[in-house]
Write a protein that holds these residues in place. Structure first.
Motif, PDB file in Angstrom:
ATOM      1  N   MET A 200       0.835  -1.203   0.000  1.00 23.70           N
ATOM      2  CA  MET A 200       0.000   0.000   0.000  1.00 23.70           C
ATOM      3  C   MET A 200       0.870   1.253   0.000  1.00 23.70           C
ATOM      4  O   MET A 200       0.639   2.179  -0.775  1.00 23.70           O
ATOM      5  N   LEU A 201       1.895   1.277   0.852  1.00 23.06           N
ATOM      6  CA  LEU A 201       2.785   2.441   0.916  1.00 23.06           C
ATOM      7  C   LEU A 201       3.625   2.579  -0.343  1.00 23.06           C
ATOM      8  O   LEU A 201       3.865   3.688  -0.820  1.00 23.06           O
ATOM      9  N   LYS A 202       4.072   1.474  -0.897  1.00 20.22           N
ATOM     10  CA  LYS A 202       4.926   1.533  -2.089  1.00 20.22           C
ATOM     11  C   LYS A 202       4.193   2.082  -3.303  1.00 20.22           C
ATOM     12  O   LYS A 202       4.837   2.584  -4.225  1.00 20.22           O
ATOM     13  N   THR A 203       2.869   2.020  -3.305  1.00 17.03           N
ATOM     14  CA  THR A 203       2.133   2.608  -4.426  1.00 17.03           C
ATOM     15  C   THR A 203       2.356   4.117  -4.482  1.00 17.03           C
ATOM     16  O   THR A 203       2.136   4.730  -5.521  1.00 17.03           O
ATOM     17  N   GLY A 204       2.802   4.699  -3.360  1.00 16.23           N
ATOM     18  CA  GLY A 204       3.006   6.142  -3.310  1.00 16.23           C
ATOM     19  C   GLY A 204       4.451   6.587  -3.294  1.00 16.23           C
ATOM     20  O   GLY A 204       4.735   7.753  -3.024  1.00 16.23           O
ATOM     21  N   LEU A 205       5.390   5.694  -3.578  1.00 10.07           N
ATOM     22  CA  LEU A 205       6.794   6.107  -3.594  1.00 10.07           C
ATOM     23  C   LEU A 205       6.994   7.276  -4.545  1.00 10.07           C
ATOM     24  O   LEU A 205       6.546   7.247  -5.687  1.00 10.07           O
ATOM     25  N   GLY A 206       7.631   8.332  -4.038  1.00  8.10           N
ATOM     26  CA  GLY A 206       7.927   9.503  -4.845  1.00  8.10           C
ATOM     27  C   GLY A 206       6.766  10.463  -5.027  1.00  8.10           C
ATOM     28  O   GLY A 206       6.935  11.526  -5.613  1.00  8.10           O
ATOM     29  N   MET A 207       5.597  10.094  -4.535  1.00  9.66           N
ATOM     30  CA  MET A 207       4.417  10.958  -4.659  1.00  9.66           C
ATOM     31  C   MET A 207       4.222  11.761  -3.376  1.00  9.66           C
ATOM     32  O   MET A 207       4.605  11.317  -2.299  1.00  9.66           O
TER      33      MET A 207
ATOM     34  N   MET B 299       2.768  12.873  -0.030  1.00 10.52           N
ATOM     35  CA  MET B 299       1.970  12.134   0.943  1.00 10.52           C
ATOM     36  C   MET B 299       0.576  12.715   1.115  1.00 10.52           C
ATOM     37  O   MET B 299      -0.306  12.036   1.629  1.00 10.52           O
ATOM     38  N   ALA B 300       0.366  13.947   0.674  1.00  8.63           N
ATOM     39  CA  ALA B 300      -0.967  14.535   0.757  1.00  8.63           C
ATOM     40  C   ALA B 300      -1.976  13.700  -0.017  1.00  8.63           C
ATOM     41  O   ALA B 300      -3.177  13.766   0.258  1.00  8.63           O
ATOM     42  N   ASN B 301      -1.509  12.883  -0.958  1.00  8.30           N
ATOM     43  CA  ASN B 301      -2.390  12.064  -1.786  1.00  8.30           C
ATOM     44  C   ASN B 301      -2.394  10.590  -1.384  1.00  8.30           C
ATOM     45  O   ASN B 301      -2.959   9.773  -2.100  1.00  8.30           O
ATOM     46  N   LEU B 302      -1.754  10.247  -0.269  1.00  8.06           N
ATOM     47  CA  LEU B 302      -1.599   8.848   0.109  1.00  8.06           C
ATOM     48  C   LEU B 302      -2.470   8.476   1.301  1.00  8.06           C
ATOM     49  O   LEU B 302      -2.921   9.350   2.053  1.00  8.06           O
ATOM     50  N   PRO B 303      -2.653   7.163   1.510  1.00  8.72           N
ATOM     51  CA  PRO B 303      -3.435   6.704   2.665  1.00  8.72           C
ATOM     52  C   PRO B 303      -2.587   6.732   3.937  1.00  8.72           C
ATOM     53  O   PRO B 303      -2.157   5.702   4.451  1.00  8.72           O
TER      54      PRO B 303
ATOM     55  N   LEU C  33       2.307  17.379   6.425  1.00  5.99           N
ATOM     56  CA  LEU C  33       3.767  17.463   6.259  1.00  5.99           C
ATOM     57  C   LEU C  33       4.141  17.326   4.789  1.00  5.99           C
ATOM     58  O   LEU C  33       5.086  17.944   4.333  1.00  5.99           O
ATOM     59  N   ASN C  34       3.396  16.497   4.073  1.00  4.15           N
ATOM     60  CA  ASN C  34       3.470  16.357   2.619  1.00  4.15           C
ATOM     61  C   ASN C  34       4.855  15.993   2.095  1.00  4.15           C
ATOM     62  O   ASN C  34       5.317  16.524   1.092  1.00  4.15           O
ATOM     63  N   GLY C  35       5.482  15.036   2.772  1.00  4.79           N
ATOM     64  CA  GLY C  35       6.752  14.532   2.267  1.00  4.79           C
ATOM     65  C   GLY C  35       6.542  13.574   1.118  1.00  4.79           C
ATOM     66  O   GLY C  35       5.414  13.361   0.655  1.00  4.79           O
ATOM     67  N   LYS C  36       7.624  13.003   0.658  1.00  2.00           N
ATOM     68  CA  LYS C  36       7.583  11.987  -0.389  1.00  2.00           C
ATOM     69  C   LYS C  36       8.326  10.761   0.126  1.00  2.00           C
ATOM     70  O   LYS C  36       9.488  10.869   0.536  1.00  2.00           O
ATOM     71  N   LEU C  37       7.654   9.627   0.122  1.00  2.00           N
ATOM     72  CA  LEU C  37       8.311   8.393   0.529  1.00  2.00           C
ATOM     73  C   LEU C  37       9.400   8.038  -0.470  1.00  2.00           C
ATOM     74  O   LEU C  37       9.168   8.060  -1.677  1.00  2.00           O
TER      75      LEU C  37
END
Length: 171
Positions: free
Chosen positions: A25-32, A34-38, A46-50
């Protein structure tokens, strides 16, 4: 003991399966953003990027903003603590426990400073995974890769499900 405290550790197979699911689930958002992630609302703000996600280890990059500053224009110490706590929480999520990990203590060492117009990278790692207590560490590094802050935390394993996971699974 409150009912939300994890009384019985899930089996190794259950932990492994849920861990794989959470990591995927988290890997679907790598580089995106975090405001758009679960993730939790604070993580969204904080809106970082994994950058990387593995079982018990997470890294993320954050672009610092003016509202993250103390009065001198450097990253606020309370926010440094919050970043460490948040990234440790995400690392705990990768372990596969069905519930939320609740911080019971946190120690932060403030070792440097960074202006809020810069980018930082945060790393977290689970040190010990017990039946009821998890021990973790994290650090914040500045653009020059120098350590700005490091921290350790102990977290209580609970059975309390988090809303953002339920909402993500329903969509």
């Amino acid at each position: 003991m409150p009912k939300e405290i994890c009384q019985d550790r899930p089996t190794e197979e259950e932990l492994e399966n849920l861990s794989k699911k959470n990591i995927a689930m988290l890997k679907t958002g790598l580089g995106m953003p975090m405001a758009n992630l679960p993730v939790a609302p604070f993580s969204q703000w904080l809106n970082g990027k994994l950058l990387s996600v593995d079982r018990g280890e997470v890294s993320a990059r954050y672009q610092l903003r003016p509202e993250m500053a103390n009065p001198t224009g450097i990253l606020h110490g309370g926010l440094q603590c919050a970043l460490i706590d948040e990234l440790i929480g995400i690392a705990c999520f990768t372990l596969g426990f069905p519930g939320f990990h609740l911080s019971i203590d946190i120690t932060v060492n403030y070792l440097g400073r960074v202006k809020v117009d810069k980018e930082i990278t945060c790393y977290s790692k689970i040190i010990r995974e017990g039946n009821k207590i998890v021990n973790a560490q994290a650090e914040i590094r500045g653009p020059d890769n120098r350590v700005i802050a490091s921290g350790h935390s102990n977290l209580l394993v609970t059975t309390k499900e988090v809303d953002f996971v339920k909402n993500f699974e329903q969509n």
